[in-house]
Design an enzyme around this catalytic site. Sequence first.
Site, PDB file in Angstrom:
ATOM      1  CE  LYS A   1      -5.105  -8.894  -1.105  1.00 52.05           C
ATOM      2  NZ  LYS A   1      -5.391  -8.374   0.146  1.00 52.05           N
TER       3      LYS A   1
ATOM      4  CE  LYS B   1     -13.368  -4.386   1.237  1.00 52.43           C
ATOM      5  NZ  LYS B   1     -13.133  -4.138   2.650  1.00 52.43           N
TER       6      LYS B   1
ATOM      7  CE  LYS C   1      -4.385  -1.588   1.836  1.00 56.64           C
ATOM      8  NZ  LYS C   1      -5.390  -1.452   2.891  1.00 56.64           N
TER       9      LYS C   1
HETATM   10  P1  TYM Z   1     -10.447  -6.231   4.603  1.00 59.25           P
HETATM   11  O1  TYM Z   1     -11.483  -5.212   4.865  1.00 59.25           O
HETATM   12  O2  TYM Z   1      -9.466  -5.974   3.507  1.00 59.25           O
HETATM   13  O3  TYM Z   1     -11.123  -7.627   4.275  1.00 59.25           O
HETATM   14  C1  TYM Z   1     -12.113  -8.203   5.112  1.00 59.25           C
HETATM   15  C2  TYM Z   1     -11.913  -9.703   5.168  1.00 59.25           C
HETATM   16  O4  TYM Z   1     -11.945 -10.266   3.853  1.00 59.25           O
HETATM   17  C3  TYM Z   1     -10.808 -11.092   3.637  1.00 59.25           C
HETATM   18  N1  TYM Z   1     -10.417 -11.011   2.208  1.00 59.25           N
HETATM   19  C4  TYM Z   1     -10.320 -12.073   1.391  1.00 59.25           C
HETATM   20  N2  TYM Z   1     -10.512 -13.375   1.594  1.00 59.25           N
HETATM   21  C5  TYM Z   1     -10.346 -14.210   0.530  1.00 59.25           C
HETATM   22  N3  TYM Z   1      -9.987 -13.781  -0.703  1.00 59.25           N
HETATM   23  C6  TYM Z   1      -9.779 -12.475  -0.964  1.00 59.25           C
HETATM   24  N4  TYM Z   1      -9.442 -12.067  -2.179  1.00 59.25           N
HETATM   25  C7  TYM Z   1      -9.941 -11.551   0.118  1.00 59.25           C
HETATM   26  N5  TYM Z   1      -9.820 -10.201   0.227  1.00 59.25           N
HETATM   27  C8  TYM Z   1     -10.117  -9.892   1.517  1.00 59.25           C
HETATM   28  C9  TYM Z   1      -9.727 -10.503   4.536  1.00 59.25           C
HETATM   29  O5  TYM Z   1      -8.735 -11.461   4.835  1.00 59.25           O
HETATM   30  C10 TYM Z   1     -10.531 -10.093   5.755  1.00 59.25           C
HETATM   31  O6  TYM Z   1     -10.686 -11.177   6.643  1.00 59.25           O
HETATM   32  N6  TYM Z   1      -6.986  -5.598   8.190  1.00 59.25           N
HETATM   33  C11 TYM Z   1      -8.305  -6.146   7.899  1.00 59.25           C
HETATM   34  C12 TYM Z   1      -9.407  -5.527   8.733  1.00 59.25           C
HETATM   35  C13 TYM Z   1      -9.218  -5.618  10.209  1.00 59.25           C
HETATM   36  C14 TYM Z   1      -9.333  -6.790  10.983  1.00 59.25           C
HETATM   37  C15 TYM Z   1      -9.120  -6.372  12.340  1.00 59.25           C
HETATM   38  C16 TYM Z   1      -9.584  -8.128  10.691  1.00 59.25           C
HETATM   39  C17 TYM Z   1      -8.955  -4.591  11.030  1.00 59.25           C
HETATM   40  N7  TYM Z   1      -8.893  -5.027  12.327  1.00 59.25           N
HETATM   41  C18 TYM Z   1      -9.151  -7.286  13.376  1.00 59.25           C
HETATM   42  C19 TYM Z   1      -9.622  -9.045  11.753  1.00 59.25           C
HETATM   43  C20 TYM Z   1      -9.405  -8.613  13.079  1.00 59.25           C
HETATM   44  C21 TYM Z   1      -8.626  -5.870   6.444  1.00 59.25           C
HETATM   45  O7  TYM Z   1      -8.065  -5.001   5.835  1.00 59.25           O
HETATM   46  O8  TYM Z   1      -9.662  -6.598   5.956  1.00 59.25           O
END
Ligand code: TYM
Length: 327
Positions: A194, A197, A114
């Site tokens: 992957k 978003k 990022k």
């Molecule tokens: P975020 O918002 O990017 O994504 C939310 C969840 O979706 C999963 N994910 C995927 N799983 C499979 N294939 C994909 N292509 C894919 N893209 C996203 C992510 O692994 C996630 O579980 N840092 C985290 C948000 C966060 C968080 C936390 C998660 C902040 N604090 C505490 C767990 C616990 C994030 O950016 O997720």
Amino acid sequence: MAQRKRVFSGLQPTGNVHVGNYLGALRNWVRLQDDYDCVYCIVDLHAITVEYDPADFARERREAAKVLIACGVDPDRSLFYYQSEVPQHTELAWILGTITGMGQLGRMTQYKDKSESAGANLGLFAYPVLMAADILLYRADAVPVGDDQKQHLELTRDLAVRFNARFGDEFPVPEPIIPEHGARVMSLQNPLAKMSKSDPDEGSRILVLDPPETIKAKVKRAVTDSGKGIRHDWESKPGISNLLEMMSLFTGTPIPDLEAEHGSSGYGAFKEAVAEAVIAGLAPIRAGYAALDDASVDEVMARGAATAREMAEPYQARVRRRIGLSR
Ligand code: TYM
């Protein structure tokens, strides 16, 4: 009755929720509600670490909340709220920051990716510490996430161990819950990356709210592999393998059965079948979303935040005592 174990997870509200989020994480969030005490959070403070539009943010945040409720996150069974409305998250993040090494943060792949595309800032660098605070604040035992969050979970575990060693046993060391299939749904336009978003190409992802025609068009345009045959083989057929996995997850049919059924189909016919499976799988979410009204979702989220603050404060008071901040 034995106390149920606790689960925490979060999702960033910027950009729309896609099938990677759904298959990798949200389906587990929903299932775990049967057996765990669940705390789920729209992590708005994480989302402002990259470029965003303040004018749209409140709406996007609510959209994300509505999509999650439509996916099956049940605010009557789970604690569900916006991160920024519970200040104990950021307080604990500051405290954990004092025991986090710069070197370890600098090695985080998400930060490297990022900061290259969006430019580095302190918030982006400290992002994994806030994530650790989210999880540890509620003493979560387990964290359902997709594969891309593994490294952040490792840091969280390290910080729990380090805090406990320095200040006394306070935090459980949380376990990741990563699904065997669906943990890494790939981009439709580049099956080696992957689904994300932040990809500027909207055709690279299917959103859970995409209408059927859009899903058909996106799957039709999906990059497939040279040669023919419908086989699950990440090495030589990553595009087809990604579609097969998606179809299997949406239909519940094991991949070998799908291979047997579609093995000799042409790519065109197979893609039509994949699109139908995705459309059918997402239809209840679209319908659930349409039935939700903004005012009642706002109310649900305000109630969630009030409960979360009440729950977080005694935990946070214990942390303050341990580190010598209270009289
Ligand atoms: P975020 O918002 O990017 O994504 C939310 C969840 O979706 C999963 N994910 C995927 N799983 C499979 N294939 C994909 N292509 C894919 N893209 C996203 C992510 O692994 C996630 O579980 N840092 C985290 C948000 C966060 C968080 C936390 C998660 C902040 N604090 C505490 C767990 C616990 C994030 O950016 O997720």
